[in-house]
Motif scaffolding. Sequence first.
Motif, mmCIF file in Angstrom:
data_model
loop_
_atom_site.group_PDB
_atom_site.id
_atom_site.type_symbol
_atom_site.label_atom_id
_atom_site.label_comp_id
_atom_site.label_asym_id
_atom_site.label_seq_id
_atom_site.Cartn_x
_atom_site.Cartn_y
_atom_site.Cartn_z
ATOM 1 N N GLY A 38 -16.742 -31.608 101.586
ATOM 2 C CA GLY A 38 -15.801 -30.667 102.165
ATOM 3 C C GLY A 38 -14.642 -30.309 101.261
ATOM 4 N N PRO A 39 -13.747 -29.448 101.745
ATOM 5 C CA PRO A 39 -12.626 -28.971 100.921
ATOM 6 C C PRO A 39 -11.635 -30.074 100.548
ATOM 7 N N LYS A 40 -11.597 -31.157 101.324
ATOM 8 C CA LYS A 40 -10.683 -32.263 101.014
ATOM 9 C C LYS A 40 -11.312 -33.273 100.061
ATOM 10 N N LYS A 41 -12.574 -33.074 99.740
ATOM 11 C CA LYS A 41 -13.294 -33.882 98.754
ATOM 12 C C LYS A 41 -13.321 -35.364 99.117
ATOM 13 N N TYR A 42 -13.707 -35.671 100.346
ATOM 14 C CA TYR A 42 -13.838 -37.077 100.728
ATOM 15 C C TYR A 42 -14.916 -37.733 99.873
ATOM 16 N N LEU A 43 -14.551 -38.854 99.255
ATOM 17 C CA LEU A 43 -15.460 -39.544 98.345
ATOM 18 C C LEU A 43 -16.308 -40.548 99.117
ATOM 19 N N LEU A 44 -17.627 -40.380 99.035
ATOM 20 C CA LEU A 44 -18.558 -41.250 99.729
ATOM 21 C C LEU A 44 -19.743 -41.550 98.817
ATOM 22 N N MET A 45 -20.508 -42.589 99.172
ATOM 23 C CA MET A 45 -21.732 -42.854 98.433
ATOM 24 C C MET A 45 -22.804 -41.859 98.848
ATOM 25 N N SER A 46 -23.719 -41.609 97.935
ATOM 26 C CA SER A 46 -24.621 -40.469 98.066
ATOM 27 C C SER A 46 -25.517 -40.508 99.300
ATOM 28 N N ASP A 47 -25.847 -41.697 99.808
ATOM 29 C CA ASP A 47 -26.732 -41.749 100.965
ATOM 30 C C ASP A 47 -26.121 -41.123 102.207
ATOM 31 N N TYR A 48 -24.822 -40.918 102.191
ATOM 32 C CA TYR A 48 -24.177 -40.249 103.336
ATOM 33 C C TYR A 48 -24.789 -38.879 103.591
#
Length: 364
Positions: A38-48
């Motif tokens: 999203g526009p806020k660039k929430y950082l998550l691991m790729s499996d999300y």
Amino acid sequence: MQDPNNSFPFDIRDVEGTDDKELSKYFLGAGNFSIQVGPKKYLLMSDYKHDAENIYNMRLRYDDIFVVTYPRSGTTWTQELVWLLASDLDYSTAEKIPLSSRSIFLEQVIVSLPISVRNISLMLQLPRFPMLMHKNIVEHLDKEHADKPENLKNLQLMRTPGSEQVARIPSPRFIRTHLPLSLLPPTLLDTTKVVYVARDPRDVAVSYYYLSSEFKSYNFNGDFKSYWRLFVKDLVYWSPFFEHLKEAWQMRHHPNLLFLFYEELLQNLPATVQRVADFLGKEYKADQIAELCTHLKFENFKKNPSVGIDNLKEYGMMAPKGEFIRKGKSGGWRDYFDEEMTREAQLWIDNNLQDTDMRFPSMQ
């Protein structure tokens, strides 16, 4: 680019360039396995990305209760508090059934596996970490358990999407998540009750640093100063920190959201417990509130085997001497910040709070 036919409204992109190099440098195998959402660039691991749409569109129930936090903000403490208040102070069940099974982590669900020990049938409560188990971590753990077929089987089970398991849980469901409100179902607050907990970011960073250093899903290999630098650059998972909090703060007047500060729990636990009870529509006598506060007192809470995750050590997912529940205090960050870091932290906090009236109790 966003797919117009996709019912998930945010774009998901791989972390690239300098940011990807920094993640690769400090986190085991994180390079090429991290995404921003999203526009806020929430950082998550790729499996999300495989479960993002399912979570966003998950079917809610009117008796669901969510605990939403940025990591290391008092999540486990609040889970136990909420579960007991909503469950008529059923200490007996709370003692028998691990908190991880009573209050399910959306990014980590629990599978019950039948096992036999000395001809006695038991159920093993095994966490699954579908969003914290990227390919390199799985390969690393598979090598460690190559001579243990049963452990290898269980590690594979850990990659089952959380939304599938949560959908099968009987009501009432207690669900916790570190995902921000914007990535959860848009009808969440109109359907369920949500308790959101925020904490001074400096204390969060210290606690998160220790978890990231001791937990195999992160396996951070730098010092605290390096971690803090990544923290303020939104390069630790579930960041950006302030965007996460601001989303909930903006909704704090919604009747189905209770916004708490971790510091409030520390400073006046009885009053905060009463606020949560009122929010959940539960009535208790003063002596019952006092008993619950004794149960939740940090010295007692830390020793409570029902709220820990020591079984992860068996699978090599956490350092043998690692502590999931650490010190339960406010202001401990002062032991880790030098003068330069303290000044930089204050400037970073002031810049992020200038467009909001949110203030942490520890800073007032």
